[in-house]
Structure formats: C-alpha cells, structure tokens
Motif scaffolding. Structure first.
Motif, PDB file in Angstrom:
ATOM      1  N   ALA A 160       0.654  -0.627   0.071  1.00 33.93           N
ATOM      2  CA  ALA A 160       0.421  -0.227  -0.084  1.00 33.93           C
ATOM      3  C   ALA A 160       1.252   1.284  -0.089  1.00 33.93           C
ATOM      4  O   ALA A 160       0.348   1.427   0.185  1.00 33.93           O
ATOM      5  N   GLY A 161       2.227   0.938  -0.059  1.00 32.26           N
ATOM      6  CA  GLY A 161       3.560   2.527  -0.498  1.00 32.26           C
ATOM      7  C   GLY A 161       4.106   2.414   1.100  1.00 32.26           C
ATOM      8  O   GLY A 161       4.694   3.180   1.382  1.00 32.26           O
ATOM      9  N   GLY A 162       3.528   1.438   2.351  1.00 34.38           N
ATOM     10  CA  GLY A 162       4.411   1.748   3.366  1.00 34.38           C
ATOM     11  C   GLY A 162       5.749   1.342   3.046  1.00 34.38           C
ATOM     12  O   GLY A 162       5.947   0.596   1.871  1.00 34.38           O
ATOM     13  N   TRP A 167       8.383   0.854   8.828  1.00 41.54           N
ATOM     14  CA  TRP A 167       7.330  -0.432   9.349  1.00 41.54           C
ATOM     15  C   TRP A 167       8.015  -0.217  11.175  1.00 41.54           C
ATOM     16  O   TRP A 167       7.512  -0.634  11.902  1.00 41.54           O
ATOM     17  N   GLN A 168       9.286  -0.338  10.873  1.00 39.38           N
ATOM     18  CA  GLN A 168      10.312  -0.746  11.548  1.00 39.38           C
ATOM     19  C   GLN A 168      10.028   0.521  12.952  1.00 39.38           C
ATOM     20  O   GLN A 168      10.379   0.004  14.214  1.00 39.38           O
ATOM     21  N   GLN A 205      -4.769   2.433   6.102  1.00 43.72           N
ATOM     22  CA  GLN A 205      -4.085   2.991   7.499  1.00 43.72           C
ATOM     23  C   GLN A 205      -2.903   3.219   6.766  1.00 43.72           C
ATOM     24  O   GLN A 205      -1.730   4.310   7.923  1.00 43.72           O
ATOM     25  N   THR A 206      -2.262   2.213   6.129  1.00 41.59           N
ATOM     26  CA  THR A 206      -0.712   2.812   5.938  1.00 41.59           C
ATOM     27  C   THR A 206      -0.912   3.738   4.876  1.00 41.59           C
ATOM     28  O   THR A 206      -0.413   4.460   4.946  1.00 41.59           O
ATOM     29  N   ALA A 207      -1.804   3.952   4.199  1.00 40.45           N
ATOM     30  CA  ALA A 207      -1.853   5.103   2.905  1.00 40.45           C
ATOM     31  C   ALA A 207      -2.348   6.720   4.384  1.00 40.45           C
ATOM     32  O   ALA A 207      -1.674   7.750   3.953  1.00 40.45           O
TER      33      ALA A 207
END
Length: 233
Positions: A160-162, A167-168, A205-207
């Motif tokens: 989704a673009g993350g 993330w980390q 959520q990612t966006a």
C-alpha cells in the motif's frame, strides 16, 4: 501523539544564568490542535504570535496545521537562587543525563528494529497468513492482532506504499504491527491515531500514516527521525 500537557524541560532549562548565583529552569506548554483551529486562533489563546509559533515548532507552512498535532505554545521561566558553581554542576549533570537517555533510546530503537525485521521475514516466508500475536499498543494495553485482506499485515503495508523503515521504526514501536491495536487512551491502529484512517483497512491505515508523515514532517524519513528522538510522533 499526546493530548494537552505541560512537560518540564529540565535539560533545556539549565541553560541560562542570570547574574551572580542565579539560574533559570524553563517549562514548556504544549497544545493539541483541534478541528477548525488556526495558528492565529492558537496565538491569541496563548497570548503569543503566529511567528513565535512557527519558529518554536519549526513549521514550514504557517497555514498548514492538522488535527491532533502537538504545538509548543509558550515557555515560562522561574528563577532559583544558587551559586554559579552549583548551576554549572547542575547543567553538567543534566547534560550527562541527556546523553545517557539518548544512548538508551538509540539502543532500544536498534533492538526494536532487529526484532521487527525478524518478524517481517518470518511472516513473508509463511505460505498461509497467520494472525499476529497479541501486541501492546504504544500507550499501554494489548489486543489480538489479525491480518486483514490477503497476505500478512507487513506485506499489505508495503504493497500500500509503506516502507520497511516506517514499519520498523514507527509501526512496531507504536502498535506492534497490529492494525486493531487500541490503547487505553483510545489511540488506534498501526500508527496509533484517533483519525478516521486509523480504523480502516491495512491499506487505508498505511495511506493515512504516509500522508500524516509527509504533511507534518515533510517526509517519511523525517517522521522516523522525530519518532526515534522523541519516542512518539
């Protein structure tokens, strides 16, 4: 992300000496932006100026503030009588404490990054998506994380673009990679927010996280740097 609070900035406060035997301890007041707020409204409310708010918060655009954004709105100073030698000792001790705290934060961030990388590798190698284990939200509490849609939560996040770094260094410390994580204070989702996107799918959520990072900090990398330095974003 935090609500209105007053934080004693003890390290920053031990920086000014006023005359013989006097030093000052500063405290800063922060304000959480509400819907419809403008910098002009906030400046009036706290008896300051738009220019001071822009400078204090390193804002790139005085017309761009977002709901739930924390702003430093005022600083109050009080004088404490002490000797110059004692003031110097206190300042040196504060500097040592700040260095120790920064080193501890960096070590914790490195450990978190290693753990999240291992978890991501394990999830990617699994043929069947599995529900994630219970993970604590950044503000306390834990819920059972589940993968929504196809693929692991991490795979959906990346698709989704993350980014792996986002993330980390943000998702894992904030929610443990759990899109359903809810803190006792009501913050929700991978990025722990009260905005609507925090309750959507992993893709939504990612966006939302990417948009929040770029709009508030200018880039994902800048948002990550802020999270590592402050322990919240």
């Amino acid at each position: 992300m935090n609500k209105v609070k007053e934080t004693a900035l003890t390290v920053a406060g031990l920086t000014a000496v006023f005359g013989a035997g006097q030093t000052a301890i500063h405290a800063a007041t922060t304000y959480t932006v509400e819907g419809g707020d403008t910098l002009s409204d906030i400046a009036t409310k706290f008896n300051t100026t738009v220019a001071d708010l822009v400078q204090a918060n390193n804002l790139k655009d005085a017309n761009l503030i977002i709901k739930d954004q924390n702003l430093v709105v005022s600083e109050d100073a009080s004088e404490v009588a002490t000797s110059e030698a004692t003031a110097s000792e206190l300042a040196a001790q504060a500097a040592d404490d700040a260095t120790s705290s920064l080193a501890a934060a960096s070590e914790a961030a490195a450990s978190s990054a290693a753990a999240s990388e291992a978890a991501a590798s394990s999830a990617a190698s699994s043929a069947t998506p599995k529900a994630a284990s219970a993970a604590p939200a950044s503000n306390g509490g834990s819920v059972q994380a589940t993968a929504a849609g196809s693929g692991s939560v991490y795979e959906q996040f990346i698709a989704a673009g993350g980014t792996a770094a986002l993330w980390q260094y943000v998702v894992m410390p904030e929610s443990g990679g759990n899109p359903n994580a809810t803190s006792p204070n009501g913050y929700h989702g991978l990025g722990q927010t009260k905005n609507a996107w925090g309750y959507g799918s992993v893709a939504q959520q990612t966006a939302g996280m990417v948009g929040y990072a770029t709009s508030r900090y200018g880039s994902i990398d800048a948002a990550i740097s802020f999270r590592l330095s402050h322990g919240w974003w």
